[in-house]
Motif scaffolding. Sequence first.
Motif, mmCIF file in Angstrom:
data_model
loop_
_atom_site.group_PDB
_atom_site.id
_atom_site.type_symbol
_atom_site.label_atom_id
_atom_site.label_comp_id
_atom_site.label_asym_id
_atom_site.label_seq_id
_atom_site.Cartn_x
_atom_site.Cartn_y
_atom_site.Cartn_z
ATOM 1 N N ILE A 137 5.816 19.775 -3.347
ATOM 2 C CA ILE A 137 4.612 19.335 -2.638
ATOM 3 C C ILE A 137 4.835 19.322 -1.127
ATOM 4 C CG2 ILE A 137 3.019 17.404 -2.306
ATOM 5 C CD1 ILE A 137 3.502 16.657 -5.245
ATOM 6 N N SER A 138 5.994 18.854 -0.679
ATOM 7 C CA SER A 138 6.219 18.661 0.756
ATOM 8 C C SER A 138 6.326 19.973 1.518
ATOM 9 C CB SER A 138 7.494 17.831 0.975
ATOM 10 O OG SER A 138 8.635 18.533 0.511
ATOM 11 N N VAL A 139 6.863 21.023 0.869
ATOM 12 C CA VAL A 139 7.023 22.285 1.594
ATOM 13 C C VAL A 139 5.741 23.118 1.585
ATOM 14 C CG1 VAL A 139 9.493 22.355 1.118
ATOM 15 C CG2 VAL A 139 7.910 23.529 -0.414
ATOM 16 N N PRO B 278 -0.865 22.523 3.705
ATOM 17 C CA PRO B 278 -2.222 22.100 3.348
ATOM 18 C C PRO B 278 -3.256 23.089 3.853
ATOM 19 C CG PRO B 278 -1.406 20.809 5.186
ATOM 20 C CD PRO B 278 -0.264 21.660 4.729
ATOM 21 N N SER B 279 -4.334 23.239 3.107
ATOM 22 C CA SER B 279 -5.414 24.124 3.521
ATOM 23 C C SER B 279 -6.223 23.454 4.629
ATOM 24 C CB SER B 279 -6.327 24.433 2.329
ATOM 25 O OG SER B 279 -7.501 25.083 2.747
ATOM 26 N N LYS B 280 -6.754 24.271 5.518
ATOM 27 C CA LYS B 280 -7.623 23.748 6.576
ATOM 28 C C LYS B 280 -9.093 23.789 6.160
ATOM 29 C CE LYS B 280 -4.536 24.977 10.402
ATOM 30 N NZ LYS B 280 -3.389 25.363 9.571
ATOM 31 N N GLN B 281 -9.346 24.022 4.894
ATOM 32 C CA GLN B 281 -10.710 24.137 4.386
ATOM 33 C C GLN B 281 -11.455 22.820 4.509
ATOM 34 O OE1 GLN B 281 -12.402 26.753 3.255
ATOM 35 N NE2 GLN B 281 -14.205 25.510 2.825
ATOM 36 N N ASN C 111 -2.896 19.750 -1.614
ATOM 37 C CA ASN C 111 -4.281 19.644 -1.170
ATOM 38 C C ASN C 111 -5.059 18.563 -1.918
ATOM 39 O OD1 ASN C 111 -4.978 21.944 0.877
ATOM 40 N ND2 ASN C 111 -3.575 22.852 -0.614
ATOM 41 N N LEU C 112 -4.471 18.010 -2.968
ATOM 42 C CA LEU C 112 -5.069 16.859 -3.648
ATOM 43 C C LEU C 112 -4.593 15.546 -3.054
ATOM 44 C CD1 LEU C 112 -6.808 15.861 -6.065
ATOM 45 C CD2 LEU C 112 -4.730 15.971 -7.463
ATOM 46 N N LYS C 113 -3.468 15.586 -2.414
ATOM 47 C CA LYS C 113 -2.821 14.374 -1.895
ATOM 48 C C LYS C 113 -3.747 13.621 -0.937
ATOM 49 C CE LYS C 113 1.789 13.022 -0.308
ATOM 50 N NZ LYS C 113 2.155 12.374 -1.570
ATOM 51 N N PHE D 235 3.354 15.934 -11.312
ATOM 52 C CA PHE D 235 2.728 16.257 -10.020
ATOM 53 C C PHE D 235 1.650 15.234 -9.684
ATOM 54 C CE2 PHE D 235 4.574 20.510 -10.561
ATOM 55 C CZ PHE D 235 4.931 20.816 -9.255
ATOM 56 N N LEU D 236 0.838 14.889 -10.675
ATOM 57 C CA LEU D 236 -0.207 13.885 -10.446
ATOM 58 C C LEU D 236 0.412 12.532 -10.099
ATOM 59 C CD1 LEU D 236 -2.675 14.815 -13.315
ATOM 60 C CD2 LEU D 236 -3.171 14.923 -10.860
ATOM 61 N N GLN D 237 1.485 12.165 -10.787
ATOM 62 C CA GLN D 237 2.111 10.870 -10.534
ATOM 63 C C GLN D 237 2.707 10.769 -9.142
ATOM 64 O OE1 GLN D 237 4.372 11.196 -14.293
ATOM 65 N NE2 GLN D 237 3.728 9.094 -14.716
ATOM 66 N N ARG D 238 3.103 11.887 -8.558
ATOM 67 C CA ARG D 238 3.657 11.871 -7.201
ATOM 68 C C ARG D 238 2.592 12.140 -6.146
ATOM 69 N NH1 ARG D 238 7.282 8.858 -6.689
ATOM 70 N NH2 ARG D 238 8.064 9.920 -4.830
ATOM 71 N N THR D 239 1.344 12.337 -6.596
ATOM 72 C CA THR D 239 0.257 12.659 -5.664
ATOM 73 C C THR D 239 -0.774 11.541 -5.579
ATOM 74 O OG1 THR D 239 0.496 15.010 -6.179
ATOM 75 C CG2 THR D 239 -1.551 14.339 -5.123
ATOM 76 N N LEU D 240 -1.129 10.947 -6.721
ATOM 77 C CA LEU D 240 -2.191 9.944 -6.793
ATOM 78 C C LEU D 240 -1.630 8.601 -7.226
ATOM 79 C CD1 LEU D 240 -4.885 12.054 -8.702
ATOM 80 C CD2 LEU D 240 -4.695 11.743 -6.220
#
Length: 329
Positions: free
Chosen positions: A12-14, A17-20, A47-49, A121-126
């Motif tokens: 996730i860290s590397v 993020p999108s600029k959208q 991009n969910l973070k 991934f979800l657990q480390r994001t949300l």
Amino acid sequence: PEILKQQVDNFISVAEPSKQDGELVALICPHAGYQFSGAVAGYAYRNLKDRFVKTVILIGPSHYYPLKGISVYKRGFFRTPLGDIEVDKDIAGALIKEDSEIAFNPMAFDKEHSLEVQLPFLQRTLKGFKIVPVLVGAPTENSIRSFIAGLTEVMRQRKDIIIIASSDLSHYHGYEDAMRMDSRFIEAVQRLSIEELQLLLSKAEVEACGAWPVLITMAVARNLGATEGILYKYANSGDVTGDRTRVVGYGAIGLYRTQLSEEDKAILLRIAKETVYSYVRDKKTPSFNITRKRLLANGATFVTIKDRYGNLRGCIGNVLPVMPLYESV
């Protein structure tokens, strides 16, 4: 747990993020082993973070169990080395419609990995979120239509829900063939063209093990006003292993609801004016070289023409987004 946490955090860290701009409605994310597709998945979750999400609708394919229709898991928890994630029983219950072959079939989940690999991934994001795990096997037209309608209604009532469709792309082709197939798949998703993607899949010109989850997600997102798909990252197993003879494709894509920019509006107005002038004068429809993704995505337009007294003279348009927005205009 520590090894898993470090690995997922690194993916996730590397990721960039999108600029959208706009509202993120859904994600499409790969589900292969982390050593193969984890880096691509990291872009989706980067991009969910930091977004306000309380329930995640996870939709994946049933790889192992001969599932007819759709199975929605409706109770308890899913457990990973990072802890337990509660199932949103209320939403799961609202989606189940057994007369439409949308049921709770727990056996379909026993060996299935397509949803489970998303959970760390979800657990480390949300934080403080619930899940609704959904598997799609061999769905009927009725089950697909009913599920899309039900999920659309649920999401219209809540602004804190997101869909994640779990799917890898082409399987076991040479590197160049895979790139060619996957680019066509991604382009159709970016344009939110369900019709084009269904046609490509039916002709075996593109592949995805989670084709139905992706199509369902696109349909619900479009119902909710999504306007375009944004590719965060694409790679295939050949980029990781170096073996380019038989690769599997992976894509991380976000589906967004965005407003037209002032530049977009100006371009559409110019297209409309030049088309009217050209057709009235020369009976020709002009061609336009459009590169802006928002205008290339499928859109619907409708025009009503009245006279100076307010009487209807005529109307024309597309009530469904079946062509690029600029072409519809």
